[in-house]
Write a protein that holds these residues in place. Structure first.
Motif, PDB file in Angstrom:
ATOM      1  N   TYR A   1       0.921  -1.083   0.142  1.00 24.28           N
ATOM      2  CA  TYR A   1      -0.196  -0.101  -0.223  1.00 24.28           C
ATOM      3  C   TYR A   1       0.785   1.071   0.156  1.00 24.28           C
ATOM      4  O   TYR A   1       1.805   1.280   0.838  1.00 24.28           O
ATOM      5  CB  TYR A   1      -0.874   0.205   1.144  1.00 24.28           C
ATOM      6  CG  TYR A   1      -1.919   1.196   1.109  1.00 24.28           C
ATOM      7  CD1 TYR A   1      -2.980   0.798   0.843  1.00 24.28           C
ATOM      8  CD2 TYR A   1      -1.551   2.386   1.420  1.00 24.28           C
ATOM      9  CE1 TYR A   1      -4.178   1.841   0.681  1.00 24.28           C
ATOM     10  CE2 TYR A   1      -2.507   3.450   1.349  1.00 24.28           C
ATOM     11  CZ  TYR A   1      -3.691   3.325   0.986  1.00 24.28           C
ATOM     12  OH  TYR A   1      -4.761   4.287   0.955  1.00 24.28           O
ATOM     13  N   VAL A   2       0.741   2.156  -0.885  1.00 17.69           N
ATOM     14  CA  VAL A   2       1.641   3.146  -1.247  1.00 17.69           C
ATOM     15  C   VAL A   2       1.010   4.601  -0.937  1.00 17.69           C
ATOM     16  O   VAL A   2      -0.098   5.013  -1.633  1.00 17.69           O
ATOM     17  CB  VAL A   2       2.204   3.115  -2.438  1.00 17.69           C
ATOM     18  CG1 VAL A   2       3.444   4.478  -2.627  1.00 17.69           C
ATOM     19  CG2 VAL A   2       3.191   2.084  -2.749  1.00 17.69           C
ATOM     20  N   PHE A   3       1.147   5.470   0.104  1.00 18.56           N
ATOM     21  CA  PHE A   3       0.625   6.705   0.486  1.00 18.56           C
ATOM     22  C   PHE A   3       1.267   7.656  -0.457  1.00 18.56           C
ATOM     23  O   PHE A   3       2.605   7.719  -0.202  1.00 18.56           O
ATOM     24  CB  PHE A   3       0.645   7.019   1.927  1.00 18.56           C
ATOM     25  CG  PHE A   3       0.166   8.392   2.212  1.00 18.56           C
ATOM     26  CD1 PHE A   3      -1.236   8.512   2.539  1.00 18.56           C
ATOM     27  CD2 PHE A   3       0.899   9.494   2.408  1.00 18.56           C
ATOM     28  CE1 PHE A   3      -1.982   9.434   2.727  1.00 18.56           C
ATOM     29  CE2 PHE A   3       0.475  10.736   2.593  1.00 18.56           C
ATOM     30  CZ  PHE A   3      -0.963  10.771   2.890  1.00 18.56           C
ATOM     31  N   TYR A   4       0.834   8.242  -1.385  1.00 17.77           N
ATOM     32  CA  TYR A   4       1.130   9.119  -2.218  1.00 17.77           C
ATOM     33  C   TYR A   4       0.912  10.379  -2.051  1.00 17.77           C
ATOM     34  O   TYR A   4      -0.394  10.615  -1.379  1.00 17.77           O
ATOM     35  CB  TYR A   4       1.242   8.979  -4.033  1.00 17.77           C
ATOM     36  CG  TYR A   4       1.556   7.809  -4.161  1.00 17.77           C
ATOM     37  CD1 TYR A   4       2.967   7.490  -4.706  1.00 17.77           C
ATOM     38  CD2 TYR A   4       0.634   6.608  -4.665  1.00 17.77           C
ATOM     39  CE1 TYR A   4       3.208   6.436  -5.422  1.00 17.77           C
ATOM     40  CE2 TYR A   4       1.221   5.384  -5.012  1.00 17.77           C
ATOM     41  CZ  TYR A   4       2.462   5.455  -5.430  1.00 17.77           C
ATOM     42  OH  TYR A   4       3.086   4.363  -5.984  1.00 17.77           O
ATOM     43  N   ALA A   5       1.678  11.540  -1.938  1.00 11.89           N
ATOM     44  CA  ALA A   5       1.208  12.814  -1.646  1.00 11.89           C
ATOM     45  C   ALA A   5       0.201  13.533  -2.669  1.00 11.89           C
ATOM     46  O   ALA A   5       1.110  13.952  -3.779  1.00 11.89           O
ATOM     47  CB  ALA A   5       2.414  13.793  -1.058  1.00 11.89           C
ATOM     48  N   HIS A   6      -0.910  13.306  -2.560  1.00 11.47           N
ATOM     49  CA  HIS A   6      -1.793  13.945  -3.690  1.00 11.47           C
ATOM     50  C   HIS A   6      -1.599  15.460  -4.155  1.00 11.47           C
ATOM     51  O   HIS A   6      -1.679  15.937  -5.448  1.00 11.47           O
ATOM     52  CB  HIS A   6      -3.088  13.685  -3.635  1.00 11.47           C
ATOM     53  CG  HIS A   6      -3.294  12.049  -3.618  1.00 11.47           C
ATOM     54  ND1 HIS A   6      -4.762  11.632  -3.220  1.00 11.47           N
ATOM     55  CD2 HIS A   6      -2.686  10.989  -4.083  1.00 11.47           C
ATOM     56  CE1 HIS A   6      -4.568  10.307  -3.348  1.00 11.47           C
ATOM     57  NE2 HIS A   6      -3.484  10.011  -3.862  1.00 11.47           N
TER      58      HIS A   6
ATOM     59  N   ALA B   1      -4.957  11.836   4.381  1.00 12.36           N
ATOM     60  CA  ALA B   1      -4.603  10.410   5.275  1.00 12.36           C
ATOM     61  C   ALA B   1      -5.963   9.825   5.879  1.00 12.36           C
ATOM     62  O   ALA B   1      -6.327   8.650   5.726  1.00 12.36           O
ATOM     63  CB  ALA B   1      -3.465  10.724   6.460  1.00 12.36           C
ATOM     64  N   ARG B   2      -6.733  10.712   6.500  1.00 11.56           N
ATOM     65  CA  ARG B   2      -8.022  10.400   7.212  1.00 11.56           C
ATOM     66  C   ARG B   2      -8.993   9.874   5.988  1.00 11.56           C
ATOM     67  O   ARG B   2      -9.784   8.771   6.293  1.00 11.56           O
ATOM     68  CB  ARG B   2      -8.814  11.526   7.908  1.00 11.56           C
ATOM     69  CG  ARG B   2      -7.872  11.923   9.173  1.00 11.56           C
ATOM     70  CD  ARG B   2      -8.596  13.197   9.607  1.00 11.56           C
ATOM     71  NE  ARG B   2      -7.633  13.442  10.819  1.00 11.56           N
ATOM     72  CZ  ARG B   2      -7.520  14.701  11.561  1.00 11.56           C
ATOM     73  NH1 ARG B   2      -7.834  15.711  10.553  1.00 11.56           N
ATOM     74  NH2 ARG B   2      -6.491  14.973  12.319  1.00 11.56           N
ATOM     75  N   SER B   3      -8.997  10.323   4.793  1.00 12.45           N
ATOM     76  CA  SER B   3      -9.918   9.786   3.614  1.00 12.45           C
ATOM     77  C   SER B   3      -9.481   8.163   3.310  1.00 12.45           C
ATOM     78  O   SER B   3     -10.112   7.363   2.438  1.00 12.45           O
ATOM     79  CB  SER B   3      -9.616  10.613   2.498  1.00 12.45           C
ATOM     80  OG  SER B   3      -8.482  10.659   1.792  1.00 12.45           O
ATOM     81  N   GLU B   4      -7.991   7.932   3.890  1.00 13.28           N
ATOM     82  CA  GLU B   4      -7.666   6.761   3.224  1.00 13.28           C
ATOM     83  C   GLU B   4      -7.534   5.457   4.396  1.00 13.28           C
ATOM     84  O   GLU B   4      -7.291   4.440   4.141  1.00 13.28           O
ATOM     85  CB  GLU B   4      -6.295   6.562   2.766  1.00 13.28           C
ATOM     86  CG  GLU B   4      -6.137   7.713   1.582  1.00 13.28           C
ATOM     87  CD  GLU B   4      -4.757   7.606   1.104  1.00 13.28           C
ATOM     88  OE1 GLU B   4      -3.704   6.544   1.129  1.00 13.28           O
ATOM     89  OE2 GLU B   4      -4.374   8.413   0.034  1.00 13.28           O
ATOM     90  N   VAL B   5      -8.242   5.763   5.603  1.00 12.98           N
ATOM     91  CA  VAL B   5      -8.021   4.904   6.661  1.00 12.98           C
ATOM     92  C   VAL B   5      -8.571   3.546   6.560  1.00 12.98           C
ATOM     93  O   VAL B   5      -8.138   2.691   6.588  1.00 12.98           O
ATOM     94  CB  VAL B   5      -8.581   5.625   8.148  1.00 12.98           C
ATOM     95  CG1 VAL B   5      -8.489   4.631   9.324  1.00 12.98           C
ATOM     96  CG2 VAL B   5      -7.588   6.970   8.450  1.00 12.98           C
ATOM     97  N   GLU B   6      -9.967   3.921   5.896  1.00 16.10           N
ATOM     98  CA  GLU B   6     -10.594   2.409   5.633  1.00 16.10           C
ATOM     99  C   GLU B   6      -9.836   1.490   4.772  1.00 16.10           C
ATOM    100  O   GLU B   6      -9.883   0.418   5.067  1.00 16.10           O
ATOM    101  CB  GLU B   6     -12.133   2.693   4.994  1.00 16.10           C
ATOM    102  CG  GLU B   6     -12.894   3.551   5.941  1.00 16.10           C
ATOM    103  CD  GLU B   6     -14.294   3.557   5.495  1.00 16.10           C
ATOM    104  OE1 GLU B   6     -14.588   2.852   4.342  1.00 16.10           O
ATOM    105  OE2 GLU B   6     -15.075   4.258   6.103  1.00 16.10           O
ATOM    106  N   GLN B   7      -9.124   2.221   3.835  1.00 13.94           N
ATOM    107  CA  GLN B   7      -8.258   1.375   2.920  1.00 13.94           C
ATOM    108  C   GLN B   7      -7.051   0.814   3.655  1.00 13.94           C
ATOM    109  O   GLN B   7      -6.730  -0.494   3.364  1.00 13.94           O
ATOM    110  CB  GLN B   7      -7.610   2.256   1.796  1.00 13.94           C
ATOM    111  CG  GLN B   7      -8.764   2.852   0.937  1.00 13.94           C
ATOM    112  CD  GLN B   7      -8.330   3.568  -0.162  1.00 13.94           C
ATOM    113  OE1 GLN B   7      -7.389   3.323  -1.025  1.00 13.94           O
ATOM    114  NE2 GLN B   7      -8.798   4.961  -0.153  1.00 13.94           N
ATOM    115  N   TRP B   8      -6.627   1.456   4.498  1.00 17.76           N
ATOM    116  CA  TRP B   8      -5.287   1.173   5.351  1.00 17.76           C
ATOM    117  C   TRP B   8      -5.911  -0.025   6.154  1.00 17.76           C
ATOM    118  O   TRP B   8      -5.252  -1.223   6.335  1.00 17.76           O
ATOM    119  CB  TRP B   8      -4.755   2.113   6.498  1.00 17.76           C
ATOM    120  CG  TRP B   8      -4.440   3.353   5.657  1.00 17.76           C
ATOM    121  CD1 TRP B   8      -4.293   3.762   4.573  1.00 17.76           C
ATOM    122  CD2 TRP B   8      -4.152   4.586   6.334  1.00 17.76           C
ATOM    123  NE1 TRP B   8      -3.789   4.984   4.227  1.00 17.76           N
ATOM    124  CE2 TRP B   8      -3.808   5.419   5.479  1.00 17.76           C
ATOM    125  CE3 TRP B   8      -3.982   4.665   7.806  1.00 17.76           C
ATOM    126  CZ2 TRP B   8      -3.240   6.957   5.921  1.00 17.76           C
ATOM    127  CZ3 TRP B   8      -3.698   6.056   8.123  1.00 17.76           C
ATOM    128  CH2 TRP B   8      -3.112   7.103   7.097  1.00 17.76           C
TER     129      TRP B   8
END
Length: 296
Positions: free
Chosen positions: A253-258, A283-290
């Motif tokens: 899982y890669v967190f990219y700086a949009h 980051a908060r918008s991606e928590v469920e994916q994490w």
């Protein structure tokens, strides 16, 4: 002190460097802590190492201050040399010239009590060899500080770091080392097959490949170091390509700086603060994916 436990055992958390672009990714540290997502293996180099120690000391406030509010007190922010000389990023205690001016002391006791594996990366100027520092090297705050300074010592901009008891070695930021700035190779060597990687650039970003004549000229006395910096961009891009493949197979899982708006040596404090807030929202918008990826 309560016993610290970690709930992510089989995935490596990897922080990329990038100087003050980490004002964006430091927000991810806070969101991980807000959601009580605790990795048992953490990797960081350059400014990403600062994110790593804040995360492992479970200090959301310090994470925010490191790359935003606290920098207001710096009279000049023209280069990483200033950051290093004044211990802004390089010292766990984030001390100014005088200890009494410290606003965000580092909680070394909590850091030490965290059972997670932490690994920093540096490069030996003389040999061009990649070096790694782990828990056995962080037995005191002073030793941790030395190695943090070493991995923050960006070539040319900052002087190489000499470690106590090591008379021959002089160490720089691990960016030019194995992996070109992303510690995926080391995490794989440690036996991990799943990775959560925090990048400071947008998806699709690639470094321009070509001669870095300033670096090559500067390191004329150290051919192995010269070779490392000359292939730096190519190796970094190769790791990004590998991450794309691992994303496709579900192994990363890669967190990219949009919406990254800061540069490595950012001097605009308003931009740094906004960058942190934007990073928090992403980051908060991606928590469920994490949570899904991590199996929590």
């Amino acid at each position: 002190m309560e016993t610290l436990c970690n709930n992510v055992k089989d995935v490596a958390l990897i922080f990329e460097g990038g100087g003050l672009r980490n004002s964006y990714s430091s927000a991810l540290v806070n969101v991980l802590l807000e959601n009580k997502i605790y990795f048992d293996a953490v990797y960081g180099l350059s400014a990403g190492a600062s994110n790593a120690i804040n995360y492992l000391s479970r200090d959301e406030e310090r994470s925010r201050l490191t790359f935003t509010e606290y920098a207001d007190d710096m009279p000049f922010r023209k280069s990483q040399r200033f950051l290093l000389e004044n211990d802004i990023l390089a010292s766990p205690s984030i001390k100014h010239r005088y200890p009494s001016e410290s606003k965000a002391p580092f909680d070394f006791e909590t850091f030490k009590a965290n059972p997670a594996q932490l690994t920093f990366e540096g490069i030996n100027r003389s040999t061009g060899e990649t070096v790694y520092w782990t828990q056995k090297d962080f037995t005191t705050e002073e030793k941790l500080t030395e190695r943090l300074k070493a991995t923050l010592s960006y070539p040319i901009v900052a002087p190489p770091m000499k470690l106590e008891g090591d008379e021959k070695g002089r160490y720089y930021d691990g960016g030019p080392g194995e992996g070109g700035g992303i510690m995926l190779p080391r995490a794989r060597q440690d036996g991990f097959s799943k990775f959560f990687v925090v990048c400071t650039q947008h998806k699709g970003f690639r470094k321009r490949v070509g001669h870095r004549r300033l670096f090559e000229t500067f390191f004329w006395r150290w051919p192995q170091m010269r070779e490392a910096v000359s292939t730096w961009a190519q190796r970094y891009n190769e790791q990004l390509d590998t991450l794309l493949e691992l994303e496709k197979t579900g192994e990363a899982y890669v967190f990219y700086a949009h919406d990254q708006s800061a540069i490595r040596r950012e001097v605009n404090m308003t931009k740094l603060k906004n960058n942190f807030e934007i990073g928090c929202r992403q980051a908060r918008s991606e928590v469920e994916q994490w949570v899904k990826f991590l199996g929590l």
